[in-house]
Motif scaffolding. Structure first.
Motif, PDB file in Angstrom:
ATOM      1  N   THR A   1       0.690  -1.363  -7.502  1.00 48.09           N
ATOM      2  CA  THR A   1       0.306  -0.972  -6.016  1.00 48.09           C
ATOM      3  C   THR A   1      -0.514  -2.052  -5.449  1.00 48.09           C
ATOM      4  O   THR A   1      -1.304  -2.762  -6.029  1.00 48.09           O
ATOM      5  CB  THR A   1      -0.345   0.316  -6.117  1.00 48.09           C
ATOM      6  N   GLY A   2      -0.515  -2.139  -4.077  1.00 48.33           N
ATOM      7  CA  GLY A   2      -1.273  -2.878  -3.441  1.00 48.33           C
ATOM      8  C   GLY A   2      -0.965  -4.325  -3.918  1.00 48.33           C
ATOM      9  O   GLY A   2       0.178  -4.961  -3.919  1.00 48.33           O
ATOM     10  N   ASP A   3      -2.119  -5.074  -4.064  1.00 45.61           N
ATOM     11  CA  ASP A   3      -2.034  -6.471  -4.579  1.00 45.61           C
ATOM     12  C   ASP A   3      -2.485  -6.639  -5.916  1.00 45.61           C
ATOM     13  O   ASP A   3      -3.160  -5.582  -6.363  1.00 45.61           O
ATOM     14  CB  ASP A   3      -3.065  -7.542  -3.868  1.00 45.61           C
TER      15      ASP A   3
ATOM     16  N   ILE B   1      -6.553  -7.010  -7.515  1.00 47.22           N
ATOM     17  CA  ILE B   1      -7.517  -5.948  -7.278  1.00 47.22           C
ATOM     18  C   ILE B   1      -7.219  -4.936  -8.114  1.00 47.22           C
ATOM     19  O   ILE B   1      -6.350  -3.946  -7.683  1.00 47.22           O
ATOM     20  CB  ILE B   1      -7.829  -5.878  -5.645  1.00 47.22           C
TER      21      ILE B   1
ATOM     22  N   PRO C   1       0.721  -1.238   0.075  1.00 45.51           N
ATOM     23  CA  PRO C   1      -0.116   0.037  -0.016  1.00 45.51           C
ATOM     24  C   PRO C   1       0.879   1.239   0.182  1.00 45.51           C
ATOM     25  O   PRO C   1       0.383   2.303  -0.142  1.00 45.51           O
ATOM     26  CB  PRO C   1      -0.798  -0.201   1.302  1.00 45.51           C
TER      27      PRO C   1
ATOM     28  N   PHE D   1     -13.067   1.061  -3.176  1.00 47.35           N
ATOM     29  CA  PHE D   1     -12.058   1.455  -3.776  1.00 47.35           C
ATOM     30  C   PHE D   1     -12.202   2.752  -4.949  1.00 47.35           C
ATOM     31  O   PHE D   1     -13.403   2.463  -5.268  1.00 47.35           O
ATOM     32  CB  PHE D   1     -11.186   0.287  -4.507  1.00 47.35           C
TER      33      PHE D   1
ATOM     34  N   SER E   1      -5.506  -0.642   5.266  1.00 46.27           N
ATOM     35  CA  SER E   1      -6.426   0.442   5.761  1.00 46.27           C
ATOM     36  C   SER E   1      -7.196  -0.083   6.967  1.00 46.27           C
ATOM     37  O   SER E   1      -7.258   0.590   8.037  1.00 46.27           O
ATOM     38  CB  SER E   1      -7.737   0.936   4.800  1.00 46.27           C
TER      39      SER E   1
ATOM     40  N   LEU F   1       1.009   5.577  -8.131  1.00 49.30           N
ATOM     41  CA  LEU F   1       0.536   5.094  -6.623  1.00 49.30           C
ATOM     42  C   LEU F   1       2.054   4.364  -5.917  1.00 49.30           C
ATOM     43  O   LEU F   1       1.995   4.295  -4.930  1.00 49.30           O
ATOM     44  CB  LEU F   1      -0.464   3.996  -6.857  1.00 49.30           C
TER      45      LEU F   1
ATOM     46  N   MET G   1      -9.346   4.997   0.954  1.00 51.17           N
ATOM     47  CA  MET G   1     -10.244   3.736   1.045  1.00 51.17           C
ATOM     48  C   MET G   1     -11.621   4.162   1.942  1.00 51.17           C
ATOM     49  O   MET G   1     -11.244   4.711   3.053  1.00 51.17           O
ATOM     50  CB  MET G   1      -9.639   2.333   1.876  1.00 51.17           C
TER      51      MET G   1
ATOM     52  N   GLN H   1      -6.623   8.505  -3.617  1.00 52.74           N
ATOM     53  CA  GLN H   1      -5.893   7.515  -2.974  1.00 52.74           C
ATOM     54  C   GLN H   1      -6.538   7.372  -1.405  1.00 52.74           C
ATOM     55  O   GLN H   1      -5.577   7.321  -0.409  1.00 52.74           O
ATOM     56  CB  GLN H   1      -4.410   7.767  -2.646  1.00 52.74           C
TER      57      GLN H   1
ATOM     58  N   SER I   1      -2.773  -5.722  -0.213  1.00 51.89           N
ATOM     59  CA  SER I   1      -3.889  -4.766  -0.542  1.00 51.89           C
ATOM     60  C   SER I   1      -3.913  -3.580   0.394  1.00 51.89           C
ATOM     61  O   SER I   1      -3.794  -3.582   1.482  1.00 51.89           O
ATOM     62  CB  SER I   1      -5.065  -5.471  -0.800  1.00 51.89           C
ATOM     63  N   SER I   2      -4.467  -2.348  -0.186  1.00 55.23           N
ATOM     64  CA  SER I   2      -4.554  -0.931   0.686  1.00 55.23           C
ATOM     65  C   SER I   2      -5.713  -1.254   1.261  1.00 55.23           C
ATOM     66  O   SER I   2      -6.091  -0.655   2.306  1.00 55.23           O
ATOM     67  CB  SER I   2      -4.859   0.067  -0.495  1.00 55.23           C
TER      68      SER I   2
ATOM     69  N   HIS J   1      -6.974   7.485   4.052  1.00 53.71           N
ATOM     70  CA  HIS J   1      -6.220   8.424   3.011  1.00 53.71           C
ATOM     71  C   HIS J   1      -4.646   7.895   3.216  1.00 53.71           C
ATOM     72  O   HIS J   1      -4.103   8.046   4.250  1.00 53.71           O
ATOM     73  CB  HIS J   1      -6.340   9.763   3.149  1.00 53.71           C
ATOM     74  N   LYS J   2      -4.185   7.465   1.900  1.00 52.98           N
ATOM     75  CA  LYS J   2      -2.798   6.969   2.036  1.00 52.98           C
ATOM     76  C   LYS J   2      -2.216   5.888   3.251  1.00 52.98           C
ATOM     77  O   LYS J   2      -1.443   6.358   4.054  1.00 52.98           O
ATOM     78  CB  LYS J   2      -1.875   8.354   2.148  1.00 52.98           C
ATOM     79  N   ALA J   3      -3.154   4.945   3.338  1.00 49.34           N
ATOM     80  CA  ALA J   3      -2.720   4.163   4.476  1.00 49.34           C
ATOM     81  C   ALA J   3      -1.272   3.491   4.557  1.00 49.34           C
ATOM     82  O   ALA J   3      -0.781   3.343   3.312  1.00 49.34           O
ATOM     83  CB  ALA J   3      -3.648   2.872   4.236  1.00 49.34           C
TER      84      ALA J   3
HETATM   85  C1  SAM Z   1      -5.915   1.232  -9.043  1.00 48.99           C
HETATM   86  S1  SAM Z   1      -6.312   0.893  -7.449  1.00 48.99           S
HETATM   87  C2  SAM Z   1      -5.047  -0.305  -6.995  1.00 48.99           C
HETATM   88  C3  SAM Z   1      -5.750  -1.094  -5.893  1.00 48.99           C
HETATM   89  C4  SAM Z   1      -4.248  -2.006  -5.408  1.00 48.99           C
HETATM   90  N1  SAM Z   1      -4.195  -3.078  -6.412  1.00 48.99           N
HETATM   91  C5  SAM Z   1      -4.753  -2.529  -4.140  1.00 48.99           C
HETATM   92  O1  SAM Z   1      -4.869  -3.747  -3.961  1.00 48.99           O
HETATM   93  O2  SAM Z   1      -4.568  -1.882  -3.222  1.00 48.99           O
HETATM   94  C6  SAM Z   1      -6.125   2.583  -6.566  1.00 48.99           C
HETATM   95  C7  SAM Z   1      -7.060   2.683  -5.404  1.00 48.99           C
HETATM   96  O3  SAM Z   1      -6.653   1.915  -4.271  1.00 48.99           O
HETATM   97  C8  SAM Z   1      -6.922   2.479  -3.088  1.00 48.99           C
HETATM   98  N2  SAM Z   1      -5.610   2.933  -2.559  1.00 48.99           N
HETATM   99  C9  SAM Z   1      -4.481   2.614  -3.089  1.00 48.99           C
HETATM  100  N3  SAM Z   1      -3.319   2.761  -2.200  1.00 48.99           N
HETATM  101  C10 SAM Z   1      -4.082   3.047  -1.091  1.00 48.99           C
HETATM  102  C11 SAM Z   1      -3.538   3.740   0.238  1.00 48.99           C
HETATM  103  N4  SAM Z   1      -2.501   3.654   0.566  1.00 48.99           N
HETATM  104  N5  SAM Z   1      -4.624   4.102   1.051  1.00 48.99           N
HETATM  105  C12 SAM Z   1      -5.738   3.937   0.822  1.00 48.99           C
HETATM  106  N6  SAM Z   1      -6.479   3.468  -0.312  1.00 48.99           N
HETATM  107  C13 SAM Z   1      -5.302   3.351  -1.219  1.00 48.99           C
HETATM  108  C14 SAM Z   1      -7.640   3.912  -3.532  1.00 48.99           C
HETATM  109  O4  SAM Z   1      -8.907   3.596  -3.478  1.00 48.99           O
HETATM  110  C15 SAM Z   1      -7.065   3.980  -4.957  1.00 48.99           C
HETATM  111  O5  SAM Z   1      -8.126   4.734  -5.527  1.00 48.99           O
END
Ligand code: SAM
Length: 254
Positions: free
Chosen positions: A80-82, A85, A9, A162, A115, A35, A220, A218, A110-111, A189-191
């Motif tokens: 980013t994240g996983d 998703i 994340p 998301f 979060s 991201l 959740m 960015q 994942s974010s 925001h920005k977890a």
């Molecule tokens: C294109 S998606 C990618 C998601 C990613 N594959 C995941 O598993 O977290 C981008 C969205 O993920 C969420 N996101 C990504 N990083 C984040 C973070 N650090 N904190 C909160 N939400 C985040 C937000 O909703 C953002 O609009």
């Protein structure tokens, strides 16, 4: 080989050991700069070609990977994240497979789970919610007919959204009829990053709180009773009288 790596994340320590190792070994590293923070790439080789895909379209991304593959070079494709998703990874894998280029996916944190961790919350609690709906609000990307938010809301399970922070007004309007105005909501925001912000509220007041915070990216959105519940039942797993494969329960008076 193209390694599609979940970077986690944001916190550079939340990438898997395997993901970090592969980034350190691949001569080409292609990352989603919009991201994935640069610090996540600190393990990359000094001589690695490190490219930000934020300004590239799908064909350009595939072209970079194909060029590396033609030269026998492995690629770390960092998302980013996983990657499973909202990652746009399936379409890349499909293109690469059509070119005969092999891919391996390395999962990430994942974010939405980052979060939940930031909130210090468990998203499933006995008897309150045993289901987490992972979804988004319909914006420019249309939702399949059977996945409209008002329909998903009927379950009243924990819901994580998301890509929906700019649509918070619509989220609230579509969820209130089933969850009620007083249902707890958290926006993270920005977890896991230094800039992390948490906004706690209810479906009734979260829209105004988000507007005041000026947060527009960015984030959740997590909705559900689990966020504030205190009097939930203990799970059966650790109950003294509960026998399972790894532990024999003891007889209690209950
Ligand atoms: C294109 S998606 C990618 C998601 C990613 N594959 C995941 O598993 O977290 C981008 C969205 O993920 C969420 N996101 C990504 N990083 C984040 C973070 N650090 N904190 C909160 N939400 C985040 C937000 O909703 C953002 O609009």
């Amino acid at each position: 080989m193209v390694y599609i790596i979940g970077a986690g994340p944001g916190d550079p320590e939340l990438i898997t050991v395997k993901g970090a190792r592969l980034i350190s070994e691949c001569p080409v590293v292609l990352y989603t700069g919009s991201l994935v923070p640069k610090e996540v790439l600190h393990t990359a080789r000094k001589d690695a070609k490190v490219l930000d895909s934020a300004g590239m379209n799908l064909e350009e991304i595939v072209a970079v990977i194909k060029e590396a593959d033609d030269q026998g070079q492995d690629v770390a494709r960092v998302h980013t994240g996983d990657p499973s998703i909202y990652g746009s990874t399936a379409e890349q894998v499909r293109r690469l497979e059509a070119l005969g280029i092999e891919t391996t996916i390395i999962p990430g944190v994942s974010s939405f789970v980052a979060s939940a961790a930031a909130l210090g919350k468990e998203l499933t609690l006995p008897e309150l919610s045993q289901t987490v709906i992972v979804t988004r609000c319909e914006g420019r990307t249309p939702m399949p007919d059977k996945e409209k938010l008002p329909d998903l809301a009927k379950h009243q399970s924990t819901m994580v959204l998301f890509l929906s922070i700019t649509l918070i007004a619509k989220v609230v309007k579509e969820l209130i009829p089933e969850y009620g105005e007083d249902c707890p909501v958290a926006v993270v925001h920005k977890a896991s990053m230094p800039e992390q912000v948490i906004i706690n509220g209810t479906l009734g007041d979260i829209r105004e709180k988000v507007r005041e915070s000026k947060i527009r990216s960015q984030s959740m959105i997590i909705v559900g009773k689990v966020l504030t519940a205190e009097d939930y039942a203990d799970s059966r797993l650790y109950a003294a009288d509960f026998t399972h494969k790894f532990r024999k329960g003891i007889k209690t008076d209950k």
